[in-house]
Design an enzyme around this catalytic site. Structure first.
Site, PDB file in Angstrom:
ATOM      1  N   TYR A  19     -14.832   0.586  -7.438  1.00 42.47           N
ATOM      2  CA  TYR A  19     -16.094   1.305  -7.287  1.00 42.47           C
ATOM      3  C   TYR A  19     -16.923   1.216  -8.561  1.00 42.47           C
ATOM      4  O   TYR A  19     -18.100   1.573  -8.554  1.00 42.47           O
ATOM      5  CB  TYR A  19     -15.810   2.767  -6.927  1.00 42.47           C
ATOM      6  CG  TYR A  19     -14.974   2.906  -5.669  1.00 42.47           C
ATOM      7  CD1 TYR A  19     -15.563   2.822  -4.406  1.00 42.47           C
ATOM      8  CD2 TYR A  19     -13.595   3.083  -5.738  1.00 42.47           C
ATOM      9  CE1 TYR A  19     -14.798   2.915  -3.255  1.00 42.47           C
ATOM     10  CE2 TYR A  19     -12.820   3.180  -4.592  1.00 42.47           C
ATOM     11  CZ  TYR A  19     -13.422   3.092  -3.361  1.00 42.47           C
ATOM     12  OH  TYR A  19     -12.658   3.177  -2.218  1.00 42.47           O
ATOM     13  N   LYS A  54      -2.118  -1.651  -3.830  1.00 40.60           N
ATOM     14  CA  LYS A  54      -2.938  -0.439  -3.819  1.00 40.60           C
ATOM     15  C   LYS A  54      -2.040   0.794  -3.866  1.00 40.60           C
ATOM     16  O   LYS A  54      -1.127   0.908  -3.046  1.00 40.60           O
ATOM     17  CB  LYS A  54      -3.795  -0.422  -2.546  1.00 40.60           C
ATOM     18  CG  LYS A  54      -4.690   0.790  -2.384  1.00 40.60           C
ATOM     19  CD  LYS A  54      -5.444   0.739  -1.075  1.00 40.60           C
ATOM     20  CE  LYS A  54      -6.347   1.969  -0.933  1.00 40.60           C
ATOM     21  NZ  LYS A  54      -7.092   1.974   0.338  1.00 40.60           N
ATOM     22  N   LYS A  68       0.852  -1.186   0.000  1.00 39.88           N
ATOM     23  CA  LYS A  68       0.000   0.000   0.000  1.00 39.88           C
ATOM     24  C   LYS A  68       0.887   1.235   0.000  1.00 39.88           C
ATOM     25  O   LYS A  68       1.599   1.512   0.961  1.00 39.88           O
ATOM     26  CB  LYS A  68      -0.918   0.001   1.229  1.00 39.88           C
ATOM     27  CG  LYS A  68      -1.900   1.165   1.278  1.00 39.88           C
ATOM     28  CD  LYS A  68      -2.807   1.032   2.488  1.00 39.88           C
ATOM     29  CE  LYS A  68      -3.807   2.176   2.568  1.00 39.88           C
ATOM     30  NZ  LYS A  68      -4.686   2.054   3.744  1.00 39.88           N
TER      31      LYS A  68
END
Length: 325
Positions: free
Chosen positions: A311, A246, A193
């Site tokens: 999303y 990510k 991340k």
């Protein structure tokens, strides 16, 4: 004149479909959900068109839509009604994520609930751990992350997804889950991340902007590649069952590296800034949303992702369904 005629395999749509090397499926997708305290709340996040804050009484509609579209999993984020310096609502038995998880498992037992395990949404300072002298204390934070993971598993979460980037967090959570009888609950670790500029819209959605400083002492430097492999290998050794990279779009090389160097499922997180950029450009007529999204997500699959958190999941599921019909 002699040369290779590669275009032979591109002549028709049927031919192109038959030789396609990478395919995108609804089975690849995880849809993030933001649940909030209160009633009759369904508010769109300003920087993320189409993404909403949803109260528990409104949640059944979302779950029904997700099931109808065939999306197999959700990633659950909670926005609590109150915050404190230790993020106590993250591990409260009746915390917002815990209550949402119980409700979702009643509504849709087969829908996979992945619980984001972190403290940043729940702390009044917005950091992912306990603060001492302006610095996040790694080891002291681990005990609260374990409490959070155990409470989420007890509420019925199918997967624990720790996103805090503390050293040793996978080992601590694995041990905590096992000691409390949750030996079959897997860990989807945010192993790689980065401290990215692409998280801005998410911090609006999760109300998790740090109140001082930044997260660069625990999230990774975007310039580093070898460090990502060290992080990924450490998490596998500590017991991670799946690894998240990510953000995804600017780190496709890292996705491929992690895929090549590990033998567990790799997850691409198509983050909020990537989502917002395409939404804004599409609303201005600068590009085709459907074609751009499908190309972007396919690039993540091609780079090595087995699963994609996005999303756009509901949009993609609808597009794929329309194509099949």
């Amino acid at each position: 004149m002699t040369f290779d005629r590669h275009r032979r395999l591109r002549r028709t749509a049927t031919m192109r479909s038959m030789v396609k090397e990478t395919t995108l499926s609804v089975a690849d997708l995880v849809y993030p959900l933001f649940v909030v305290e209160g009633k009759h709340i369904r508010n769109e996040v300003a920087s993320m068109p189409g993404v909403e804050h949803v109260s528990l009484d409104e949640l059944p509609k979302d779950i029904s839509d997700i099931q109808e579209l065939g999306i197999p999993a959700i990633l659950l984020f909670g926005v609590p009604g109150a915050k404190d310096d230790v993020g106590s609502q993250a591990y409260a038995d009746e915390g917002i994520v815990q209550r949402a998880t119980k409700l979702i498992k009643e509504l849709a037992p087969d829908l996979l609930v992945i619980a984001d395990t972190c403290l940043c949404q729940y702390t009044d300072h917005g950091h992912c751990g306990i603060i001492h002298d302006g610095y996040v204390d790694n080891d002291e934070s681990l005990s609260l992350l374990v409490k959070t993971a155990v409470s989420q598993a007890a509420a019925g979460a199918d997967v624990i997804a720790p996103s805090n980037m503390m050293d040793g967090f996978v080992q601590a959570i694995r041990q905590g889950l096992d000691e409390h009888g949750f030996v079959d609950v897997p860990i989807m670790s945010y192993a790689v991340k980065y401290a990215s500029s692409f998280y801005g819209p998410f911090r609006d959605a999760a109300h998790s902007t740090p109140q001082f400083g930044d997260r660069k002492t625990y999230q990774m430097d975007p310039a580093n590649r070898l460090e990502a492999l060290r992080e990924a290998v450490s998490d596998v050794n500590e017991g991670a069952d799946m690894l998240i990279v990510k953000p995804a779009l600017s780190f496709l090389d890292i996705l491929r590296d992690v895929r090549n160097e590990t033998n567990v499922p790799v997850v691409a997180y198509n983050v909020s800034g990537e989502y917002a950029m395409i939404k804004a450009a599409a609303q201005n007529g600068w590009l085709s949303e459907k074609e751009t999204v499908q190309e972007m997500l396919t690039s993540m699959k091609r780079a090595g992702a087995d699963i994609i958190i996005t999303y756009f999941a509901k949009d993609v599921a609808r597009w794929l369904k329309e194509e099949q019909e």
